[in-house]
Design a protein around this motif. Sequence first.
Motif, PDB file in Angstrom:
ATOM      1  N   VAL A   1       1.515  -0.975   0.035  1.00  9.53           N
ATOM      2  CA  VAL A   1      -0.519   0.117   0.214  1.00  9.53           C
ATOM      3  C   VAL A   1       1.211   1.400  -0.114  1.00  9.53           C
ATOM      4  O   VAL A   1       1.521   0.953   0.948  1.00  9.53           O
TER       5      VAL A   1
ATOM      6  N   ARG B   1       0.725   5.233   0.581  1.00  6.29           N
ATOM      7  CA  ARG B   1       0.456   6.757  -0.153  1.00  6.29           C
ATOM      8  C   ARG B   1       0.588   8.139   0.153  1.00  6.29           C
ATOM      9  O   ARG B   1       2.190   7.964   0.256  1.00  6.29           O
TER      10      ARG B   1
ATOM     11  N   THR C   1      -3.449  11.500  -2.107  1.00  8.68           N
ATOM     12  CA  THR C   1      -3.381  12.438  -1.213  1.00  8.68           C
ATOM     13  C   THR C   1      -3.910  13.618  -1.882  1.00  8.68           C
ATOM     14  O   THR C   1      -4.339  14.397  -1.253  1.00  8.68           O
TER      15      THR C   1
ATOM     16  N   GLN D   1      -3.143   5.116  -2.898  1.00  8.59           N
ATOM     17  CA  GLN D   1      -3.667   6.017  -2.626  1.00  8.59           C
ATOM     18  C   GLN D   1      -3.546   6.820  -2.446  1.00  8.59           C
ATOM     19  O   GLN D   1      -2.395   7.464  -1.624  1.00  8.59           O
TER      20      GLN D   1
ATOM     21  N   HIS E   1      -7.655   9.791  -1.245  1.00  9.77           N
ATOM     22  CA  HIS E   1      -8.249   9.945   0.314  1.00  9.77           C
ATOM     23  C   HIS E   1      -7.705  11.469   0.223  1.00  9.77           C
ATOM     24  O   HIS E   1      -6.389  11.688   1.194  1.00  9.77           O
TER      25      HIS E   1
END
Length: 393
Positions: free
Chosen positions: A277, A279, A307, A305, A332
């Motif tokens: 994952v 991010r 941002t 993910q 996100h």
Amino acid sequence: MKLLHTADWHIGKQLNEFDLLDVQQDAFKQIEAIAAAEQVDGIIIAGDLYDRAIPSTAAVKAFDQMLQQLNITDKYPIYAISGNHDGATRLNFAREWMKQNDLHLNTKVEEAFTDNVVVGDVQIFMLPFFDPQDARMYYQISIDSNEMRTIEQAMTRVVADLEQQFEPGKRHILVTHFNVQGTDNENYELTSETTSTVGGLNTVPARLFKNFDYVALGHLHLRQASPTRTVRYSGSPVKFNTKEAKNEKGVYIIDIPTTGEIGITWKTITPSKDLIVLRGDFEKLIDRDFYSEQPKPGEAFYSIQLTSRPAGKNIRKQLEDIYGDIVELEYHIQGDETQAATEQLAQRVAKTKSPEEIIGDFYNEMMDPAQLTEQQQKWVEAALIDIRKDSEA
Ligand SMILES: [Mn+2]
């Protein structure tokens, strides 16, 4: 006696559209190597052998070869059960022949009573996944009766009947596939696909199993979800969703002495293609200094993910060029929290109310006001049982 405890192979599972069979084959080879190194006397597979009731031909072929390798080539006895993902009736095929070769695969409640195995001073019971309806049928409880409405009620009776069959002086091992809650996992955030009914109608309290020396569980995919020291989940050998990405996978080696404490040792499996994952904002993710530190395209599955919401097109394409197999791309964004808040609220409602209650509330609201009749409640219950069989871990 030494046993290897594994579960939730889910052969044939895909990670979104990505095939996991190669990763599963590699994990299998590691399991086989661990079994050899530890010189185990048998292998427990605690349900969810396949990912679905009607697996693909590729999945059937792969699983067949794995069983052949372990049982015919390596000559390990196998103690297996069906889980909620398996088609119990289909898997029941050829069991009498398999039993001749010490390949035990129980798929019906009654087989837990008729087909337990005694090896030396150990007695092994294999209780497949079942729902209260299966138990009511087995015990010939009428459809209108209020007996055995929950899995806890059904399990109480089943365990009492299993204990009737305990051979004295033996160690008693149970292989089963349920959401079991105990003292150790009470506060543990469950990360399998089972979310909405944790602590609800589908759970079995670990204390029901207090007379077993060890309970080899399947169903929840992380060993951290184990309810007590001797009532344990081995977890799945492969990472199946991004919530499992941070946790290592493996199997347990269970050492069962004639008397005294059961030895439990964790053995790690290293994924041939990991699930990672990442991010961060788009600029960071396309920065060479950042991505050159990550596994190369094809060497890992990525869940990304973002941002920030970058301007421009083909965001996914740009990321795929750098990272390869992206199983998930999510935004996100801070400040853009309405959706996240809605999801959190839905999750809270789902955690405090059972699906039956939510449907009842909805009906009441829409019909202004009216309660579900008893018959309607039964229909809802039956439909939910079918859905759970398909959707749980
Ligand atoms: Mn499972």
